[in-house]
Structures are given as structure tokens and as C-alpha cells.
Design a protein around this motif. Structure first.
Motif, PDB file in Angstrom:
ATOM      1  N   GLU A 189      -7.488   1.968  -4.937  1.00  0.00           N
ATOM      2  CA  GLU A 189      -7.280   2.118  -3.220  1.00  0.00           C
ATOM      3  C   GLU A 189      -5.771   4.187  -3.629  1.00  0.00           C
ATOM      4  OE1 GLU A 189      -5.976   1.873   0.439  1.00  0.00           O
ATOM      5  OE2 GLU A 189      -6.531  -0.571   0.195  1.00  0.00           O
ATOM      6  N   ALA A 190      -4.842   3.515  -4.484  1.00  0.00           N
ATOM      7  CA  ALA A 190      -4.235   4.923  -5.297  1.00  0.00           C
ATOM      8  C   ALA A 190      -4.763   5.591  -6.012  1.00  0.00           C
ATOM      9  CB  ALA A 190      -2.709   4.505  -5.884  1.00  0.00           C
TER      10      ALA A 190
ATOM     11  N   ARG B  48       0.400  -1.273  -0.212  1.00  0.00           N
ATOM     12  CA  ARG B  48       0.079   0.090   0.050  1.00  0.00           C
ATOM     13  C   ARG B  48       0.823   1.656   0.002  1.00  0.00           C
ATOM     14  NH1 ARG B  48      -2.876  -1.207   3.568  1.00  0.00           N
ATOM     15  NH2 ARG B  48      -5.364  -1.752   2.728  1.00  0.00           N
ATOM     16  N   GLU B  49       1.934   2.114   0.811  1.00  0.00           N
ATOM     17  CA  GLU B  49       2.577   2.797   0.932  1.00  0.00           C
ATOM     18  C   GLU B  49       3.807   2.640  -0.423  1.00  0.00           C
ATOM     19  OE1 GLU B  49       5.962   2.119   3.751  1.00  0.00           O
ATOM     20  OE2 GLU B  49       7.061   4.377   3.268  1.00  0.00           O
ATOM     21  N   GLN B  50       3.704   1.426  -0.967  1.00  0.00           N
ATOM     22  CA  GLN B  50       4.447   2.106  -1.933  1.00  0.00           C
ATOM     23  C   GLN B  50       3.996   2.517  -2.771  1.00  0.00           C
ATOM     24  OE1 GLN B  50       3.822  -1.121  -4.629  1.00  0.00           O
ATOM     25  NE2 GLN B  50       6.176  -0.826  -5.497  1.00  0.00           N
ATOM     26  N   ILE B  51       2.406   1.346  -3.841  1.00  0.00           N
ATOM     27  CA  ILE B  51       2.030   2.817  -4.597  1.00  0.00           C
ATOM     28  C   ILE B  51       0.764   3.677  -4.747  1.00  0.00           C
ATOM     29  CG2 ILE B  51      -0.009   0.890  -3.787  1.00  0.00           C
ATOM     30  CD1 ILE B  51       0.920   1.267  -7.469  1.00  0.00           C
ATOM     31  N   ILE B  52       1.088   3.670  -2.809  1.00  0.00           N
ATOM     32  CA  ILE B  52       0.480   5.213  -3.169  1.00  0.00           C
ATOM     33  C   ILE B  52       1.054   6.604  -2.813  1.00  0.00           C
ATOM     34  CG2 ILE B  52      -0.935   7.070  -1.566  1.00  0.00           C
ATOM     35  CD1 ILE B  52      -3.196   4.829  -0.830  1.00  0.00           C
ATOM     36  N   THR B  53       2.846   6.196  -2.637  1.00  0.00           N
ATOM     37  CA  THR B  53       3.483   6.638  -2.460  1.00  0.00           C
ATOM     38  C   THR B  53       3.956   6.942  -4.068  1.00  0.00           C
ATOM     39  OG1 THR B  53       4.601   6.152  -0.573  1.00  0.00           O
ATOM     40  CG2 THR B  53       6.111   7.486  -1.619  1.00  0.00           C
ATOM     41  N   ALA B  54       4.126   6.228  -4.700  1.00  0.00           N
ATOM     42  CA  ALA B  54       4.409   6.737  -5.538  1.00  0.00           C
ATOM     43  C   ALA B  54       3.528   7.168  -6.981  1.00  0.00           C
ATOM     44  CB  ALA B  54       4.256   4.855  -6.922  1.00  0.00           C
ATOM     45  N   ALA B  55       1.683   6.605  -6.260  1.00  0.00           N
ATOM     46  CA  ALA B  55       0.660   7.662  -7.421  1.00  0.00           C
ATOM     47  C   ALA B  55       0.658   9.398  -7.036  1.00  0.00           C
ATOM     48  CB  ALA B  55      -0.552   6.785  -6.672  1.00  0.00           C
TER      49      ALA B  55
END
Lengths: 338, 338, 338, 338
Positions: free
Chosen positions: D152-153, D107-114
Motif C-alpha cells: 500500500e505504501a 498503516r498510518e506508520q508505514i504510509i507516513t514514513a514512505a
């Protein structure tokens, strides 16, 4: 990783080694060839078992596996595998000849083909029911009707049949009719399909992708074996190159290279490798002289009327001639043919 | 363009046909094979002679030549050419085996190699004196000293020698020492060099460029023959592909394709085709089974000490084993070997 | 091997370092960029100088060179090289545009071309006098007459001229007429020719072979520089691939890859890269956006009458349009154009 | 086959033409661009309608279609297609930038990236949930969990998401979460999958196979459109060549070639084209300068920790820098960016 057991290792110690590896969540491959027992550990993180295994009674040495495809590699399975399909043995002394039309087109066509293939010494019948075609407007095969006709041809001639599967959803249907499932070049890295044919009872003929390295072919085979099906035959069928005069370029070196690294049988498809009738026979000869365990070749009762691959299909006469010539090269290689 | 003469054409009429063509500034190729005399017209603008030739006595038909390489094509020269080098015949029933080290390194090395090559049944000795190397800092060959040593090895063993030529300015020197001149893959389209070897007395071994199509190879041969030297042997030695496991990819289909279109002999170089010792023997077998007239193979008395191509050189033992295995395949192809 | 000198190293110590290396029989490359003096040692066996150099006064560190092409590498020559040809600067901010016909065909043709190339902002004129052609029957160029016409076009327009050299024996003749010598793709590994152009006074335009790796291109450039000529411009012109729709495949990644590793300028040839007029402009744009220092492009006053490369030559109008479009992309890259 | 209607053709006559074609069992493609109405007839055997159509009122001319991919060709659909995904327009003036990690890892990785993709001006988020991997032992993606995280992202940033589909059986699941479905290079000729994505509501990003010709790519797109989904974006992502220094070779000419023949948008994937971070930016620039409608690029919050494609992922800083540089080239091409 491979654990080499000592010659004095007891059966109980051996069972313990296997139990420890499986207990740690890894897959085990055991080979007893030549008095040396090897126990391969398959799975990510296997290296963390080194200390544990090294200390177990009966273990002589623990060393890494070089190949990223442990199940199909000769490293822990040195003996060559023979695939049995009815009376046919692929990988044995007798050269396996699989022949038939590109596509099943009609009852008369496939039964005629099956008869002369058998009469000339062919051992298996090929024929496509589901055809992967570059254009959506090309003939896509007779589908289920084609499978039924293949089964009729088998009933008529006794030849086991191999046919291509193009989607996981067709597994049950094709398994019902065919003796061997073919994965075509365009699906060599259709990993979901590889897993699907790894989880059904028929042996698999896996063609090298037209853009695949030899290592990628072995990894594709590893997918099938890892999914539970150890009966895989590899097929070199030509790769794409810059040369425009032939449909593909037969990478004949793939045959000895693959056989040196994998215990699986390797056959050659001279028809797709060149795409033109005049070169099928010399390429078949070259493949056998390079050590192939068999060939898969396209032949059609009336090539000029074929719905696909017309340029590369052998006539019945061409096929009979090929079988005669193959016999001499097979003999030179210490094999029998037909 | 080809003029087909009638079976009743007189010698005087035939001579007149030739005179008319030459008088118009074109080159003539005459073939009398099988009772049918063909007179090929070579040169740009040949088609403007159609009307003139059609009306000459003795001319039955005039038709275009399909191939852009009339001199090396079978169209007006249907019979296969045999190249004679001393007692060696390349293109005849006996498989021609040319063997030796990548580079001439010392008297002992080349004479030792020549002896075991001869003793195993090899017919010619190879060895580089001028070496084309990718890096300017790599060993570039012994040059003239290498040629002298090759000549000594020939004197010692009776084997004719073939060596590479890399520049037109070296023609006179190399002709003095060698029995056959090799054009390497990197120089296949060095057209000035092709013209130079077309204008000297030795036969030429022309290797396919690592990026050349088969048609380009035949056009390169055409350069040599058009410059006056009809004695050319073609060599398939592997092409560059995406496969990283081998140095090159042997295009084994080139052998029958070239032989079907050209009357020149075709041999195979299994060493450069793969670049690794383990594959040399199966590729040699494949090439012969595909119809090659011979092989050219790298062997070194001590491969581990070779200054170049160390990975692909056969040891004396490997070479002897290869010769034994080749004999069986050659026999299957109706040829003799050693 | 590279010796890094300390910031406090005296000129006398620096001179001593150079003297020691040359005294041991090696070639020296010195770079003073950014306050850090690097002394590269070029030649086989350089590593045996490590101990000697490490102990010399003024030497801070001695380390191996990673690249097998020390003279053209940025390792001991970090600053980019600008090649000067008259007023032209290849490798500087201004995009270098070299244009002209494939072959010099007549006085009118080449002078007309030179005029509109100059008027549109082109900086150099290209035109072949010696043409390497796949077939011996194709137009091979006007040879010396073509050189004379190129010189006339230069006299008329002030544009320096670049023309291809195909054999070492032509060096003196071409040097007399041309401002820059081109090594074509088919001769990129004609090592004798590379040495010859390394030993004459003109800069060299070195085209990548149509199946050469980027490392092989740098090693070919190393041959020229090692022979004494540091003025080399690299050219990406498309490589051979399986794609049949274009003559070659432009490897646009070669531009930044080469520029990151070598201090030599890199230009792009969009004409040979595709072989069809419609793609020349987008490929030129792509090359400039990828960092090329210039382009070399084929244009002909009347493309439909060209004796060679007719399909890819730009008309005068196409060329003018290209120059307009290039200017915008050049500006986006921080360069000027025309 | 295409029927060109006259400028005076009535709507009733036009409707009749369509009715006649459909009545004969063919598919119809109608284009009214530029005052010229074209009615394309799609299907095997279309040529037998020539006489019928030629005689209908309002028909000016009937001519064959040159391309074997009528639905994606510009022949009967000359205007460029713009694909709308939420507020994003692929094929419009604004360059479409799709960015994100190779695989969804947490979750952290994809939301940070987005977040940083959006903040830098990216318009869509990419991220693999089902990963086709060469080895069965490599990380195969988070599967459904990955889809949930992508959604979510999207909810967090507003960016539409594109993710790869590897099997027809996953269509319903992926359609539930993703805004666009990607067909990866290895599945470009998985025809059953092409048909499946042709029969669902989301647009499709179709990547060129790593050894597919451009024509094969268009035929693969034709499969999707023929199955009912006209919303396809083509993607050039590098092809396999002999060059070992890069993972693939970007065929930048494919961009203008495809756009000239097809009305579909074409984007470029510089990440897979080279496989190394240092070349991603120049290849993105080259692609845009060659006319690409957008890019799809891999970026990861912490490239050194990525579970796949670590070598080619841009860091957040690299990505921000790329966006700045792209803007200048986009402007030179008359496009906006970010």
C-alpha cells in the motif's frame, strides 16, 4: 514472574494458581524441587498478574524473574535436566562422548568410525549428511543417502546418531533417521529453524553461534523450548576472536556460566574450537575440568582422506588415547567415562 | 638457523662452530638434548652463514629456524625449562600456586593473606605495590611501602613474592624486595620495560596482553631473554572478546599451544580471565587440565573490603576449597599440588 | 562535580568558589562559555563538597559529573580545544594533515619526504626515531640520530615534527628536537609514560590502543592532562578485530563519539587502520567525513625500499592524489585543506 | 580459471570455446569489457580443462582465477554491476537512499514514513514484516499483514520496497509483495535460504553477518548468483567487536575492499552499525566518502514509540537533515543525491 507457594498450600490451591495463570493467557512452568513449589509465569505482560496472584490462597510470594529466558533458566527449574537418548544420559554422572566424522562420506567410512567409537567407549555417533559450507563449491554432504548410512551404522553398533539439520523443510526426513538433531553454529539464530526443531520429537543439540553471546545462546534455546521441545543440550564450540593461530577461541568459561544459569546440559566441542588436531585433547580435558557434561569430537578412520575438517579430525589411535586421558579428568570431577 | 652436529663431532669441532658463529657477530644457543647437539644462530642475517657452517667439520646439517623467536623456541632448546625461585620450581611436576591480593593494602592484610596462602599449600605470594589503573583517580598502590610489606610477609611465611613492575626506572627498587617481577598485560609490548627486566637478576612473570596474539607473547618473551634473562614464565590471563558477561575470555588453548612451541613454563590466571568469583575455580581447573604448570590467583582476607578487583578475589574459604579441588585435577594430569 | 554559577555572580564570589574548592584539596576546572560559568571539581571524594558549595554566594546549582574523565570531558569545558603548534592549528577549520615515513631512515629520505609533504599542503611531518617493534630483531629506529634528522627536515621545510616516545627516560631528549610527542597504540596504557608526557612542554598525540575502548582512551588522555599538560590530540588508528583481510579495523564511529564527549581534537590514522595502500585513501576520506580534525598518514619517497610498514606507505604520487581528494570532502564538511 | 581470447578471435571461435566448457559440465561467465574478452570457467575441477582450452583457436592465455567466488569477482566481470529496481539504479552515479522503519507497525506508520522518505529524496522504502528477534518473546513482525501494508505504501508513494526474508518457505509470499528481498545479518550463512533467494525473480540485499569476514560475505553472494540470481547488492552493517559503547563497529574499509574485488554494488547501513541516533549521520557520511553506492537507514515517524530499534531510528527531521548533509559529501564523491 514466579509465584512461590507456601509449604501448606493444598493441591487444590496449587491447581487454582495454574488455572488462573493459564486463563490469563500465559504459559506455566512448575517446579517442586526441595519442598518449595515455584510456579513460573511465561509471556509478555506477566507482571500485570502480580496483584491477582498475590491474593490467591497458597501463594507466599510473587517476584519478578531476572532472566529473559524463563523456560531454560534455573529460576523456576532449579534441578539439572538429564536428556535421555536410548540408553544415553546427557547431564548425568557419566560423561557423554559423541564422536564421529565431520561428514558421512561412505558406508565403509561411517561404519568403521562407529565401530571404533563404540569400542573405545563413545556413546553416540556424529556425522553430517547436510553440510553448511562457506563456499557453494565445497562438498555439501550426501544428504538423504548420508542419513541412511547413519541409520545403518546405528543398526550395526547400537550407537544413537546425531546429525545436523539446516532447514525446516528437512525436519520430517531427518527425524525419520536420526536420534538427535543438531543446530550448527551458523544457524543458532535461524529462528524459523529453532521453532521447527521445537515442534518435533527428537532432542536437539544446539551449538553456540561463532558470534553469539552466552545470553543469546540461552535465548535461542528458549525458542526451542517455547515451541514445545524441552530436550535441548547446549554446546560451546569456540567463538571468533582476533587470534589467528586457532580456528576459533574456546570460551571455556561458558560451561560453568551456562550451567549456573540454565538447567540444560552443556557439552563442549574441542574440534571446532581449535581446528587443529594437536589441541583437541587438551581442550577436551579443559572442558571436562570446567564442568562439561560431555564432549562432541571429530574423528575419522583416515583423517588425511577426509572431505572436510581434515586438519582437526582425530585418527582412531588419537581417539582411543583421548578416551584414556578423559577418564582420569572425569574421575577427578566425580564423573565416570567410558 | 640451526646447525645440527654429527654424533661423532669432537668437542674441539663443536667449540670451533661456536667460535665461528660468534666471530661473525651472532648469538649462539646450544642444546645437547637426547644425544643430538643443536647450535642455533640468532640474529638478523644469520642465513648468510649457511655455506660457512655447512663446510665446518662436525656439522651434519644446517637448516632454517621456523620460529621468529629462536631463544624461547623449542627448536634449539627442546627440553622444558624449570624456573627456580628459592624452593619453588615452576615447570616441574608440582603445580605452582601463586596467590594473594590484587594490591598490598596494609601490613595486616598482606600478612594474613600470606599465612593462609601458605597454610593451604600455596607456594608464592602475589601482591601489587605499583598498580597500573585505567583511571588516574583510582588507587595506584602503596609503592615502596607495599614492597616493604611484601618483604615482611615473606619473612613471616617463607613464601617468595612476585610483584608488578610498571617502569624501567623502578627496577633497582623492586629487585631489592621481590623474588620475581611481573610484567602486566598492559605492558606486554612496553619494549623498553622488557629490555629492562631482561637486564636484572630476578625471574620474570610475563602476562599475555589483552590484545596480544600468542606469537606476540613469545616475541615479548624473546625480548627479555635476548636482553640476558633466560628465566621467564608465560601467563595466559584472558583476552578481550565481544562477550560482555565476563571481563575477558580465557584462551585456554594458549596453554598447550605455547608449551608445544616454547620451552618456557606456562601458568594461568583464572581471576583476570573472568573477573567474577564464581568462575575462578572452574577456569583454574580448566587451565590445569589443559597442561598449565601453575596458577596465579587473587585472594583477599576480606574480599568485600578490597580496594581493587573486589569482584574476583577469593575469600580464604574459597581459596582453601580451590586448593582441594585442584589437587584432584593435578593428580589426573600426573602432577602434585600442595 | 560541577558548580553552575548564576549570571549575577560577582567576580569576587567566583574567586571565593575556586578558593574554597582548592582549599579542600581539589583541582578546579573553570569554563565561561556562553555566559554560563561552570566550575568543575576534580578529585576523589569531590561529592563531599556539595553542601559547602551549594551554600556559597553566586552558586546556582551543584550537580555530579557523569564522565569519569572530568578534565577532557565537555561537561565543564564545552568549547572545542584547538591545539597550536607553530602555525599549525589542530581542531580548527583547516584540516590538519600530518604525513611522513614510518621511520626516519636517512637524511635524504626524510628531507625528500618533508619537501613533498609541504609542497602538497601537508602541515606537519611525522617520522619515527624510536620504533616499538614486535620482534627484538626488527629495525628499532635511528634513535637520537633520527631526532637530529627530523630537526634538519624541519629547518629545511618549516614543518613542525611529531615523533614517538616509548619511555619516560627519553623525554628530555625528544623534547629538545620534536614539536609534538606521540604515544603509540602499544603504550596507550603505559601510565608512567602518560604521566611523563603530562609533565613536559610539548603537545601530545595520543593514539588509541589496538584493543582499547573509547572510554579507556579518554581516561588515558585524562592521565596526561591531570599531570599538567592540557595539549592532547586524540587519534583513532584502527582496532583489532577478527577480520583477517586488513591489519586493523578502523572504528570510524570513534571520531564523532569522542568529539561529542571530549573537547580535545580527534584525528584519524588511515595507514595503520588498514595496513594496505589501496585502502588508505578511502579511509582518510571516511574519517574526514565522520568529522575528524585531521589525518596522520604514512608516506615514503620509495615505499618499496621502506624498512618498516612498506605495504601501507603512500608514494609521493599517491600522497599528492590523496590531498586533492581530501580537499573535496573537507569542503563538503565546511573545512579547508591544504 | 579464465581463458583470455585474442583480439583477433572470431565469433565462431568464441562460441566454440563456450561450447567446449559447457560440454565439459562447467558454468561459463563471459565479459567483453575494454576490447579484451574473458571467458571464466566456474565449477570444481575447472583446472583440468587447461590443456584443452589452451589449444583452441582464439585462446591467447589460460590462467587460474585467484578468487574463490568467480561469479561475483571482478576477475572475469571487471565492469561494475548496476542493479535496476523500477526507476532506481543501485550502483550508478546517484546515491541510492533506502529508508524506513525497522518494522512495519501500522498503516498510518508505514504510509507516513514512505511519504516523508520520498519527499526528502529517498528512493526506496524499507520495513520489516518478518522480524528475526533474539528473544522469542519480542515482537516478531506483522508478517503477511506487514507485506500488504508495504505494498500500500508503494502504491501511495511510488517507492519500491525492500523487506527481510527469514525462511525459504516464505519466498513466494514475499515475492508477491516486495521489490527486493533482504537477507539479514543473522542469516548470511543460512545457505538454504541463500539458494532459495537465488532461485526467484527479485534482486537481493545481502547484509554482512555480524561476525563474518568480507570473504565469507562474497562467498554468500556467490551462493545466490550460483543459484541463478545475478542481482545482488552487498551491505556493510557493522561487525561485532569488543567496544561496548556502540551496538556494532562499522567496518568502513569493507566498502572499498569489496568494491575492488566484486562487481556488485555495496551500500552501508549506519543505523545497525552504531545503534544510537547521534552516530547515524556521521557513519552515513563516512560510508559515502569511502565509496558506498547508497545507504539503508532506519527512520520512524515517532521514534519514541517504535516497537523495535527505538534508539537508532531517525525522526523525520533527523532524516531530512541527513539528506541535506549527504548531498554535499555525495557531490564531493562525484555522485548526485536526492
Amino acid at each position: 514472574m514466579i509465584a512461590l507457594l507456601s509449604s501448606s498450600c493444598s493441591l487444590a490451591d496449587k491447581a487454582n494458581v495454574v488455572r488462573q495463570i493459564e486463563g490469563a493467557g500465559f504459559r506455566v512452568v512448575v517446579s517442586d524441587l526441595g519442598g518449595q513449589c515455584r510456579v513460573g509465569v511465561v509471556g509478555q505482560g506477566a507482571e500485570k498478574l502480580v496483584a491477582l496472584l498475590s491474593d490467591l490462597p497458597g501463594v507466599e510470594d510473587v517476584r519478578p524473574m531476572a532472566a529473559p529466558y524463563p523456560l531454560v533458566s534455573r529460576e523456576c527449574h532449579p534441578e539439572s535436566t538429564v536428556i535421555k537418548i536410548g540408553k544415553v544420559r546427557i547431564g548425568a554422572d557419566r560423561l557423554a562422548v559423541i564422536a564421529g566424522p565431520c561428514a558421512v562420506e561412505s558406508r565403509e567410512q561411517i561404519i568403521t568410525a562407529a565401530r571404533y567409537v563404540r569400542d573405545c567407549g563413545g556413546e553416540m555417533l556424529r556425522g553430517g549428511a547436510f553440510k553448511p559450507r562457506t563456499s557453494p563449491y565445497s562438498f555439501q554432504g550426501l544428504e538423504k543417502e548420508g542419513l541412511v548410512l547413519l541409520a545403518e551404522a546405528r543398526a550395526e553398533t547400537g550407537l544413537p546418531v546425531v546429525t545436523e539439520i539446516v532447514a525446516a523443510e528437512d525436519v520430517d526426513l531427518i527425524v525419520e533417521y536420526a536420534d538427535m538433531l543438531q543446530i550448527g553454529a551458523r544457524n543458532m539464530q535461524n529462528f524459523r529453524l529453532l521453532k521447527a526443531v521445537g515442534d518435533q520429537p527428537r532432542p536437539v543439540l544446539l551449538k553456540r553461534g561463532l558470534m553469539a553471546t552466552m545470553e543469546e545462546l540461552l535465548l535461542a534455546a528458549e525458542y526451542i523450548v517455547a515451541a514445545g521441545n524441552p530436550r535441548v543440550v547446549l554446546c560451546e564450540r569456540g567463538i571468533r576472536s582476533y587470534e589467528p593461530a586457532t580456528r576459533n577461541t574456546l570460551d571455556v568459561a561458558a560451561i560453568p556460566w551456562l550451567k549456573a544459569r540454565s538447567h540444560l546440559p552443556v557439552i563442549v566441542d574441542p574440534s571446532h574450537a581449535c581446528g587443529v588436531r594437536e589441541l583437541v585433547q587438551p581442550l577436551a580435558m579443559a572442558g571436562v575440568a570446567a564442568g562439561a557434561d560431555g564432549i562432541i569430537v571429530e574423528t575419522h578412520p583416515k583423517p588425511e582422506e577426509a572431505l572436510s575438517d581434515r586438519e582437526q579430525a582425530l585418527s582412531p589411535g588419537d581417539f582411543a588415547a583421548l578416551m584414556g586421558q578423559l577418564a582420569a579428568v572425569a574421575a577427578a570431577m566425580g564423573r565416570t567415562c567410558a
